[in-house]
Design a protein around this motif. Structure first.
Motif, PDB file in Angstrom:
ATOM      1  N   ASN A  25      -2.329  -7.637   3.326  1.00  0.00           N
ATOM      2  CA  ASN A  25      -2.019  -9.014   5.202  1.00  0.00           C
ATOM      3  C   ASN A  25      -1.502  -9.936   4.311  1.00  0.00           C
ATOM      4  OD1 ASN A  25      -2.370 -10.312   7.035  1.00  0.00           O
ATOM      5  ND2 ASN A  25      -4.907  -9.386   6.919  1.00  0.00           N
ATOM      6  N   ASP A  26      -0.749 -10.488   4.628  1.00  0.00           N
ATOM      7  CA  ASP A  26       0.981 -11.557   4.200  1.00  0.00           C
ATOM      8  C   ASP A  26       1.186 -12.508   5.296  1.00  0.00           C
ATOM      9  OD1 ASP A  26       2.678 -10.253   4.886  1.00  0.00           O
ATOM     10  OD2 ASP A  26       2.673  -9.795   2.616  1.00  0.00           O
ATOM     11  N   GLN A  27       1.888 -13.353   4.936  1.00  0.00           N
ATOM     12  CA  GLN A  27       2.451 -14.014   6.293  1.00  0.00           C
ATOM     13  C   GLN A  27       2.803 -13.504   6.880  1.00  0.00           C
ATOM     14  OE1 GLN A  27       3.076 -14.371   2.796  1.00  0.00           O
ATOM     15  NE2 GLN A  27       5.372 -13.612   2.896  1.00  0.00           N
ATOM     16  N   ASN A  28       3.451 -11.710   7.141  1.00  0.00           N
ATOM     17  CA  ASN A  28       3.527 -11.392   7.365  1.00  0.00           C
ATOM     18  C   ASN A  28       2.474 -10.801   8.666  1.00  0.00           C
ATOM     19  OD1 ASN A  28       6.746 -12.322   7.031  1.00  0.00           O
ATOM     20  ND2 ASN A  28       6.649 -10.539   5.258  1.00  0.00           N
ATOM     21  N   GLY A  29       1.208 -11.241   8.668  1.00  0.00           N
ATOM     22  CA  GLY A  29       0.305  -9.913   8.542  1.00  0.00           C
ATOM     23  C   GLY A  29       0.177  -8.943   8.432  1.00  0.00           C
ATOM     24  N   ALA A  30      -0.763  -8.431   8.967  1.00  0.00           N
ATOM     25  CA  ALA A  30      -0.945  -7.089   8.409  1.00  0.00           C
ATOM     26  C   ALA A  30       0.301  -5.738   8.372  1.00  0.00           C
ATOM     27  CB  ALA A  30      -2.461  -5.786   9.046  1.00  0.00           C
ATOM     28  N   HIS A  31       0.579  -5.053   7.172  1.00  0.00           N
ATOM     29  CA  HIS A  31       1.511  -4.108   7.204  1.00  0.00           C
ATOM     30  C   HIS A  31       1.029  -3.004   6.182  1.00  0.00           C
ATOM     31  CE1 HIS A  31       3.229  -7.294   4.851  1.00  0.00           C
ATOM     32  NE2 HIS A  31       3.728  -6.667   4.255  1.00  0.00           N
ATOM     33  N   TYR A  32       2.178  -2.122   5.921  1.00  0.00           N
ATOM     34  CA  TYR A  32       2.126  -0.947   5.349  1.00  0.00           C
ATOM     35  C   TYR A  32       3.323  -0.903   4.289  1.00  0.00           C
ATOM     36  CZ  TYR A  32      -2.392  -0.130   7.807  1.00  0.00           C
ATOM     37  OH  TYR A  32      -2.916   0.055   8.637  1.00  0.00           O
ATOM     38  N   ASN A  33       2.737  -0.092   3.193  1.00  0.00           N
ATOM     39  CA  ASN A  33       3.821   0.560   2.457  1.00  0.00           C
ATOM     40  C   ASN A  33       3.931   1.493   1.723  1.00  0.00           C
ATOM     41  OD1 ASN A  33       4.030  -2.973   1.204  1.00  0.00           O
ATOM     42  ND2 ASN A  33       5.685  -2.393   2.335  1.00  0.00           N
ATOM     43  N   LEU A  34       4.464   2.140   1.384  1.00  0.00           N
ATOM     44  CA  LEU A  34       4.148   3.277   0.746  1.00  0.00           C
ATOM     45  C   LEU A  34       3.894   3.462  -0.737  1.00  0.00           C
ATOM     46  CD1 LEU A  34       7.775   5.582   1.284  1.00  0.00           C
ATOM     47  CD2 LEU A  34       5.182   6.208   1.931  1.00  0.00           C
ATOM     48  N   PRO A  35       3.077   3.588  -1.119  1.00  0.00           N
ATOM     49  CA  PRO A  35       2.680   3.464  -2.836  1.00  0.00           C
ATOM     50  C   PRO A  35       4.158   3.536  -4.169  1.00  0.00           C
ATOM     51  CG  PRO A  35       1.203   5.513  -2.695  1.00  0.00           C
ATOM     52  CD  PRO A  35       2.589   5.178  -0.736  1.00  0.00           C
ATOM     53  N   ALA A  36       3.704   1.772  -4.161  1.00  0.00           N
ATOM     54  CA  ALA A  36       5.929   2.152  -4.793  1.00  0.00           C
ATOM     55  C   ALA A  36       6.217   0.875  -5.523  1.00  0.00           C
ATOM     56  CB  ALA A  36       7.126   1.895  -3.433  1.00  0.00           C
ATOM     57  N   GLY A  37       7.179   0.576  -6.602  1.00  0.00           N
ATOM     58  CA  GLY A  37       7.390  -0.263  -7.692  1.00  0.00           C
ATOM     59  C   GLY A  37       8.352  -0.066  -8.247  1.00  0.00           C
ATOM     60  N   GLY A  38       8.648  -2.209  -9.190  1.00  0.00           N
ATOM     61  CA  GLY A  38      10.089  -0.911  -9.875  1.00  0.00           C
ATOM     62  C   GLY A  38       9.714  -0.379 -10.867  1.00  0.00           C
ATOM     63  N   VAL A 125       3.286  -0.854  11.696  1.00  0.00           N
ATOM     64  CA  VAL A 125       4.521  -2.221  11.142  1.00  0.00           C
ATOM     65  C   VAL A 125       4.597  -1.740   9.726  1.00  0.00           C
ATOM     66  CG1 VAL A 125       5.090  -4.343   9.895  1.00  0.00           C
ATOM     67  CG2 VAL A 125       3.751  -4.100  11.992  1.00  0.00           C
ATOM     68  N   LEU A 126       5.885  -0.908   9.355  1.00  0.00           N
ATOM     69  CA  LEU A 126       5.905  -0.528   8.096  1.00  0.00           C
ATOM     70  C   LEU A 126       6.801  -0.850   7.296  1.00  0.00           C
ATOM     71  CD1 LEU A 126       4.571   1.440   5.673  1.00  0.00           C
ATOM     72  CD2 LEU A 126       7.021   3.420   7.083  1.00  0.00           C
ATOM     73  N   TYR A 127       6.961  -1.338   5.902  1.00  0.00           N
ATOM     74  CA  TYR A 127       7.961  -2.302   4.962  1.00  0.00           C
ATOM     75  C   TYR A 127       9.108  -1.004   4.147  1.00  0.00           C
ATOM     76  CZ  TYR A 127       6.941  -6.444   7.668  1.00  0.00           C
ATOM     77  OH  TYR A 127       7.449  -7.193   8.577  1.00  0.00           O
ATOM     78  N   PRO A 128       9.297  -0.308   4.069  1.00  0.00           N
ATOM     79  CA  PRO A 128      10.985  -0.865   5.065  1.00  0.00           C
ATOM     80  C   PRO A 128      10.614   0.230   6.456  1.00  0.00           C
ATOM     81  CG  PRO A 128      11.802   1.077   3.393  1.00  0.00           C
ATOM     82  CD  PRO A 128      10.289   0.379   2.990  1.00  0.00           C
ATOM     83  N   ASN A 129      10.660   0.053   7.648  1.00  0.00           N
ATOM     84  CA  ASN A 129      10.819   0.075   9.077  1.00  0.00           C
ATOM     85  C   ASN A 129      11.304   1.734   8.535  1.00  0.00           C
ATOM     86  OD1 ASN A 129       9.772   1.637  11.644  1.00  0.00           O
ATOM     87  ND2 ASN A 129      11.168  -0.810  12.285  1.00  0.00           N
TER      88      ASN A 129
END
Length: 156
Positions: A25-38, A125-129
């Motif tokens: 939950n940030d400036q884009n509101g509530a959204h989701y991601n897969l567990p991932a990172g660099g 809302v899922l990023y990326p869509n």
């Protein structure tokens, strides 16, 4: 750190017709991601997928087949996610140990870890869509192929 292209890795975890997602939950509101990172220096993409599942969802996973490869090219996307190009590799994974939950030190703006029913995927809302890609993948089950150098025979 600056990158010509950032390599990311993550886990695509399905269980009981649900997908495990990290809630933010940030400036884009509530959204989701897969567990991932660099991917970190000295780490394989599969090792990074394992680490990220542990860091973001508090679970130990067995990393399986490559499910998706996602490319973010800022110049083709109006720089919607910033200026750094990235290549994301999402692997099928299964939970070996642990119950999905927030870690003791969650990422900034991370608010939860949730099982989202596939039937409700289009309601979030899922990023990326990539919601349609996920549903198609689950239906057809055709993983991408990852060839790992360390598994190949060497020449004498």
């Amino acid at each position: 750190m600056t990158y010509h292209i950032r390599v990311r890795a993550g886990s695509f975890i399905l269980q009981n017709d649900c997908i495990l997602l990290v809630e933010f939950n940030d400036q884009n509101g509530a959204h989701y991601n897969l567990p991932a990172g660099g991917v970190e220096p000295g780490e394989s993409v599969k090792e990074a997928a394992k680490r990220e599942a542990k860091e973001e969802a508090s679970v130990d996973v067995e990393v399986g087949e490559l499910a998706f490869v996602y490319e973010y090219a800022p110049h083709l996307s109006n720089s919607r996610y910033g200026q750094t190009p990235s290549l994301g590799m999402m692997f099928e994974a299964s939970i070996l140990h642990g119950v999905p939950s927030l870690s003791a030190t969650p990422d900034a703006n991370q608010t939860d870890v949730k099982w989202i029913p596939l039937s409700q995927l289009n309601e979030i809302v899922l990023y990326p869509n990539i919601k349609q890609h996920i549903l198609e993948y689950v239906k057809q089950k055709r993983p991408a192929r990852l060839i790992e150098e360390h598994t190949l025979s060497t020449y004498n």
